[in-house]
Design a protein around this motif. Structure first.
Motif, mmCIF file in Angstrom:
data_model
loop_
_atom_site.group_PDB
_atom_site.id
_atom_site.type_symbol
_atom_site.label_atom_id
_atom_site.label_comp_id
_atom_site.label_asym_id
_atom_site.label_seq_id
_atom_site.Cartn_x
_atom_site.Cartn_y
_atom_site.Cartn_z
ATOM 1 N N ALA A 80 -29.298 21.789 32.022
ATOM 2 C CA ALA A 80 -30.486 20.840 32.686
ATOM 3 C C ALA A 80 -30.882 20.702 31.594
ATOM 4 C CB ALA A 80 -31.412 22.204 33.478
ATOM 5 N N TYR A 81 -31.704 18.956 31.898
ATOM 6 C CA TYR A 81 -32.130 18.478 30.655
ATOM 7 C C TYR A 81 -33.754 17.865 30.782
ATOM 8 C CZ TYR A 81 -27.973 17.443 27.753
ATOM 9 O OH TYR A 81 -26.856 18.070 26.703
ATOM 10 N N PRO A 82 -34.318 18.959 29.648
ATOM 11 C CA PRO A 82 -35.960 18.241 30.414
ATOM 12 C C PRO A 82 -36.470 17.288 30.026
ATOM 13 C CG PRO A 82 -35.809 19.968 27.950
ATOM 14 C CD PRO A 82 -34.789 19.289 28.524
ATOM 15 N N ALA A 83 -37.360 16.939 30.347
ATOM 16 C CA ALA A 83 -37.721 15.404 29.867
ATOM 17 C C ALA A 83 -36.886 14.395 29.569
ATOM 18 C CB ALA A 83 -39.319 15.982 28.351
ATOM 19 N N ASN A 84 -36.553 13.862 30.729
ATOM 20 C CA ASN A 84 -35.107 12.111 30.090
ATOM 21 C C ASN A 84 -35.869 11.709 30.653
ATOM 22 O OD1 ASN A 84 -32.528 11.905 28.686
ATOM 23 N ND2 ASN A 84 -31.758 12.912 30.684
ATOM 24 N N TYR A 85 -37.063 11.132 31.026
ATOM 25 C CA TYR A 85 -37.342 9.866 31.744
ATOM 26 C C TYR A 85 -39.033 9.675 31.457
ATOM 27 C CZ TYR A 85 -33.831 9.566 35.642
ATOM 28 O OH TYR A 85 -32.566 9.773 36.274
ATOM 29 N N GLY A 102 -32.532 19.088 24.179
ATOM 30 C CA GLY A 102 -31.872 19.179 24.568
ATOM 31 C C GLY A 102 -32.000 19.951 25.435
ATOM 32 N N PHE A 103 -30.898 20.967 25.406
ATOM 33 C CA PHE A 103 -30.736 21.289 27.522
ATOM 34 C C PHE A 103 -31.553 22.304 27.410
ATOM 35 C CE2 PHE A 103 -26.710 22.301 25.331
ATOM 36 C CZ PHE A 103 -26.362 23.357 25.917
ATOM 37 N N PHE A 104 -31.825 23.501 28.599
ATOM 38 C CA PHE A 104 -31.869 24.427 28.824
ATOM 39 C C PHE A 104 -30.669 25.008 30.164
ATOM 40 C CE2 PHE A 104 -34.590 22.790 31.400
ATOM 41 C CZ PHE A 104 -34.583 23.024 32.512
ATOM 42 N N MET A 105 -31.023 26.219 29.778
ATOM 43 C CA MET A 105 -30.094 26.390 30.823
ATOM 44 C C MET A 105 -30.791 27.189 32.300
ATOM 45 S SD MET A 105 -26.708 28.704 29.024
ATOM 46 C CE MET A 105 -26.001 28.248 29.875
ATOM 47 N N LYS A 106 -29.979 27.305 33.740
ATOM 48 C CA LYS A 106 -30.928 28.393 34.939
ATOM 49 C C LYS A 106 -29.896 28.904 35.270
ATOM 50 C CE LYS A 106 -32.647 25.297 38.273
ATOM 51 N NZ LYS A 106 -33.890 25.341 38.940
ATOM 52 N N ALA A 107 -29.939 30.336 35.994
ATOM 53 C CA ALA A 107 -29.066 30.797 36.315
ATOM 54 C C ALA A 107 -28.517 30.660 37.196
ATOM 55 C CB ALA A 107 -29.974 32.569 36.911
ATOM 56 N N ASN A 108 -26.856 30.693 36.972
ATOM 57 C CA ASN A 108 -25.704 30.277 38.330
ATOM 58 C C ASN A 108 -26.994 31.158 39.544
ATOM 59 O OD1 ASN A 108 -24.269 29.560 36.161
ATOM 60 N ND2 ASN A 108 -22.282 31.027 35.999
ATOM 61 N N GLU A 227 -22.155 14.417 25.751
ATOM 62 C CA GLU A 227 -22.098 14.620 24.212
ATOM 63 C C GLU A 227 -22.881 15.251 23.668
ATOM 64 O OE1 GLU A 227 -21.759 11.926 20.153
ATOM 65 O OE2 GLU A 227 -24.436 11.472 21.207
ATOM 66 N N LEU A 228 -24.089 15.929 24.058
ATOM 67 C CA LEU A 228 -25.150 16.695 23.140
ATOM 68 C C LEU A 228 -24.032 18.568 23.917
ATOM 69 C CD1 LEU A 228 -27.505 17.586 21.522
ATOM 70 C CD2 LEU A 228 -28.435 16.774 23.156
ATOM 71 N N ALA A 229 -24.616 18.621 24.696
ATOM 72 C CA ALA A 229 -23.796 19.481 26.018
ATOM 73 C C ALA A 229 -22.831 20.467 25.331
ATOM 74 C CB ALA A 229 -24.199 19.201 27.113
ATOM 75 N N SER A 230 -21.834 19.108 24.547
ATOM 76 C CA SER A 230 -20.336 20.023 24.519
ATOM 77 C C SER A 230 -20.712 20.045 22.822
ATOM 78 C CB SER A 230 -19.171 18.933 24.778
ATOM 79 O OG SER A 230 -19.781 17.539 24.035
ATOM 80 N N ARG A 231 -21.496 19.196 22.172
ATOM 81 C CA ARG A 231 -21.449 20.290 20.798
ATOM 82 C C ARG A 231 -22.083 21.306 20.935
ATOM 83 N NH1 ARG A 231 -25.842 16.184 18.262
ATOM 84 N NH2 ARG A 231 -24.468 14.260 19.231
#
Ligand code: MN
Length: 275
Positions: A80-85, A102-108, A227-231
């Motif tokens: 998940a991405y924070p602060a994107n708007y 960049g991104f963070f994660m949430k528990a599945n 792009e950013l996540a897959s880097r």
């Protein structure tokens, strides 16, 4: 096409306004552990789909009578991405921005479906907020995916609510309670979303419109998100990416009803209850 899970992990598709149960045609084991049936189906979609609606084990169903469940129960990752708007950054009075932090994660295991309540932990005095987001579902494995190939890796989209307890604990913990990631009501395949970069997303609490924004205003756009996540991490079929919330976040409390609706992706109407 729309893909959904229903009635205890069965897999269905909606194609041209008719819905089908393809569980038996796919040879799905409903008791499989871990429950990765939908992830496997997405990974093998191109091989499995041709002819499946005509398969003798496929049955036509009435979607309105199916009890829909979270369409992906056990992804490899929920990013998940924070602060994107921009207007959300302003309302939170923060300096962070998705393209920088960049991104963070949430528990599945925070994933929940269109018929599951949002269950709030008993944390007196704490604000628990709704965040209305477009969820991306990855269809093709990839690492270091360039912008111009990003859409080739997207399988589809769904409504997603990133529920969060505001405060100073680790973000992953504040966003990982069970039921803190309603997702659904189904996955709409990418071919049925004319322009994912122009999707109006709305969220209401008790019929009061709280969020109403468009993905064209994302700071890090959809190719940028991929792009950013897959880097950092290999993206796998069935992975879910929450693209970030627009302005209008606010508290929810037991007894509320939260409705999310996104153009082309459907809507979910969820009950909020106390743990
Ligand atoms: Mn969020």
């Amino acid at each position: 096409m729309k893909l959904f899970r229903f009635n205890g992990g069965r897999i269905g598709v909606t194609s041209r306004d008719a819905s089908y149960d393809i569980t038996d045609a796919l040879g799905i084991d409903l008791k499989m552990w871990p429950p990765v049936q939908m992830v496997a189906f997405i990974a093998q979609f191109a091989e499995h789909m041709p002819g499946i609606l005509e398969n003798s084990k496929t049955t036509k169903i009435d979607l309105s009578e199916a009890r829909l469940e979270v369409p992906i129960e056990w992804p490899n990752k929920l990013l998940a991405y924070p602060a994107n708007y921009r207007l959300h950054i302003r309302e939170m009075n923060t300096k962070i921005q998705a393209n920088v932090v960049g991104f963070f994660m949430k528990a599945n295991s925070s994933l929940s479906g269109p018929n599951d309540p949002i269950v709030l932990p008993d944390l007196p005095g704490r604000d628990i907020h709704h965040e209305c987001e477009v969820g991306i579902v990855i269809g093709r494995r990839g690492r270091n995916i360039p912008r111009d190939k990003a859409f080739d890796h997207i399988f589809g989209y769904a409504c997603l609510i990133d529920v969060v307890i505001r405060g100073n604990e680790e973000r992953v913990m504040r966003k990982s309670y069970d039921s803190f990631c309603p997702f659904g009501p189904w996955i709409t395949t990418a071919d049925e979303v004319p322009n994912p970069e122009n999707l109006q997303a709305k969220l209401w609490v008790n019929n009061q419109l709280r969020q109403d924004a468009n993905t064209k205003d994302l700071i890090l756009d959809i190719p940028g998100v991929i792009e950013l996540a897959s880097r950092v991490a290999t993206l796998f079929p069935g992975d879910i990416i929450a693209t970030g919330t627009p302005e209008g976040v606010g508290p929810i409390k037991p007894g509320d009803r939260v409705r999310i609706a996104i153009e082309h992706l459907g809507e979910m109407n969820l009950e909020v209850v106390a743990a």
